[in-house]
Design a protein around this motif. Structure first.
Motif, PDB file in Angstrom:
ATOM      1  N   GLU A 107       0.787  -1.308   0.050  1.00  0.00           N
ATOM      2  CA  GLU A 107      -0.057  -0.012   0.028  1.00  0.00           C
ATOM      3  C   GLU A 107       0.863   1.247  -0.033  1.00  0.00           C
ATOM      4  O   GLU A 107       0.717   2.265  -0.737  1.00  0.00           O
ATOM      5  N   ILE A 108       2.016   1.244   0.764  1.00  0.00           N
ATOM      6  CA  ILE A 108       2.936   2.434   0.956  1.00  0.00           C
ATOM      7  C   ILE A 108       3.813   2.558  -0.468  1.00  0.00           C
ATOM      8  O   ILE A 108       3.742   3.582  -0.970  1.00  0.00           O
ATOM      9  N   THR A 109       3.934   1.511  -1.280  1.00  0.00           N
ATOM     10  CA  THR A 109       4.629   1.534  -2.385  1.00  0.00           C
ATOM     11  C   THR A 109       3.812   1.996  -3.471  1.00  0.00           C
ATOM     12  O   THR A 109       4.158   2.902  -4.099  1.00  0.00           O
ATOM     13  N   GLU A 110       2.389   1.580  -3.343  1.00  0.00           N
ATOM     14  CA  GLU A 110       1.510   2.061  -4.311  1.00  0.00           C
ATOM     15  C   GLU A 110       1.029   3.673  -4.222  1.00  0.00           C
ATOM     16  O   GLU A 110       1.165   4.237  -5.049  1.00  0.00           O
ATOM     17  N   GLN A 111       1.050   3.968  -2.825  1.00  0.00           N
ATOM     18  CA  GLN A 111       0.788   5.282  -2.485  1.00  0.00           C
ATOM     19  C   GLN A 111       1.986   6.246  -3.065  1.00  0.00           C
ATOM     20  O   GLN A 111       1.911   7.184  -3.735  1.00  0.00           O
ATOM     21  N   SER A 112       3.503   5.667  -2.903  1.00  0.00           N
ATOM     22  CA  SER A 112       4.381   6.399  -3.314  1.00  0.00           C
ATOM     23  C   SER A 112       4.421   6.483  -4.588  1.00  0.00           C
ATOM     24  O   SER A 112       4.628   7.253  -5.391  1.00  0.00           O
ATOM     25  N   GLU A 113       4.096   5.414  -5.378  1.00  0.00           N
ATOM     26  CA  GLU A 113       3.936   5.400  -6.959  1.00  0.00           C
ATOM     27  C   GLU A 113       2.898   6.479  -7.267  1.00  0.00           C
ATOM     28  O   GLU A 113       3.065   7.073  -8.329  1.00  0.00           O
ATOM     29  N   ASP A 114       1.843   6.340  -6.834  1.00  0.00           N
ATOM     30  CA  ASP A 114       0.859   7.266  -7.012  1.00  0.00           C
ATOM     31  C   ASP A 114       1.170   8.734  -6.946  1.00  0.00           C
ATOM     32  O   ASP A 114       1.037   9.667  -7.571  1.00  0.00           O
ATOM     33  N   THR A 116       4.432   9.616  -6.981  1.00  0.00           N
ATOM     34  CA  THR A 116       5.451  10.071  -8.030  1.00  0.00           C
ATOM     35  C   THR A 116       4.666  10.385  -9.418  1.00  0.00           C
ATOM     36  O   THR A 116       4.947  11.347  -9.954  1.00  0.00           O
ATOM     37  N   VAL A 117       3.398   9.656  -9.687  1.00  0.00           N
ATOM     38  CA  VAL A 117       2.829   9.745 -10.798  1.00  0.00           C
ATOM     39  C   VAL A 117       2.084  11.243 -10.833  1.00  0.00           C
ATOM     40  O   VAL A 117       2.042  12.090 -11.586  1.00  0.00           O
ATOM     41  N   GLN A 118       1.700  11.619  -9.619  1.00  0.00           N
ATOM     42  CA  GLN A 118       1.137  12.889  -9.272  1.00  0.00           C
ATOM     43  C   GLN A 118       2.185  14.072  -9.222  1.00  0.00           C
ATOM     44  O   GLN A 118       1.821  15.048 -10.121  1.00  0.00           O
TER      45      GLN A 118
END
Length: 162
Positions: A107-114, A116-118
């Motif tokens: 979840e943290i990785t996904e948020q981090s990726e989100d 990064t995308v943002q």
């Protein structure tokens, strides 16, 4: 002929030894079967006395001691089974914690990726916005984009009055 006689005698001797060996093996097999039968009979005898003990009949002292040993062994087995369940539950708890930790990490990785995308989207937007603010005017002559503060159109050369 002496050679052939010795050869024949050796062959007969080997045949007799092989026959004897087969007979001995057969008899050893019969012995093993009878030993197995004895164990079955002993088991039956033990079950007979155990049944008497289980319903509360008084047995001779030696039989009672053996039955007490069986009861103690059964108690130890129950404790071991309890210990096994405890180990399994502890193991399951550890695995559950690992699964939860992995899910949180994902979840943290996904948020981090989100994020990064943002961040990238904001950078692109900012870059495009800057470009948009660089070209806010259009040439009245050709319609080409003109930067703020530019005096002449770079496409047609017309003077830009601002």
């Amino acid at each position: 002929m002496d050679f052939f006689d010795k050869l024949g005698e050796a062959a007969r001797s080997l045949t007799e030894k092989a026959g004897d060996s087969l007979e001995i093996n057969r008899l050893n097999g019969e012995i093993a079967i009878e030993k197995g039968n004895i164990q079955c009979y002993q088991r039956e005898l033990g079950e007979y006395y155990w049944a008497k003990f289980a319903v509360g009949e008084k047995l001779d002292e030696e039989a009672m001691l053996i039955c007490d040993k069986v009861v103690n062994s059964q108690d130890r087995i129950r404790q071991y089974m309890f210990d096994i369940e405890k180990v399994k539950k502890e193991r399951e708890a550890v695995l559950d914690e690992r699964v939860k930790a992995k899910a949180l990490e994902d979840e943290i990785t996904e948020q981090s990726e989100d994020e990064t995308v943002q961040d990238k989207a904001e950078a692109v937007f900012s870059e495009n916005h800057e470009k948009a603010t660089e070209w806010p005017q259009f040439c009245p002559n050709c319609g080409g984009g003109v930067k703020a503060g530019q005096r002449f159109c770079m496409f047609c050369g017309a003077e830009i009055k601002g």
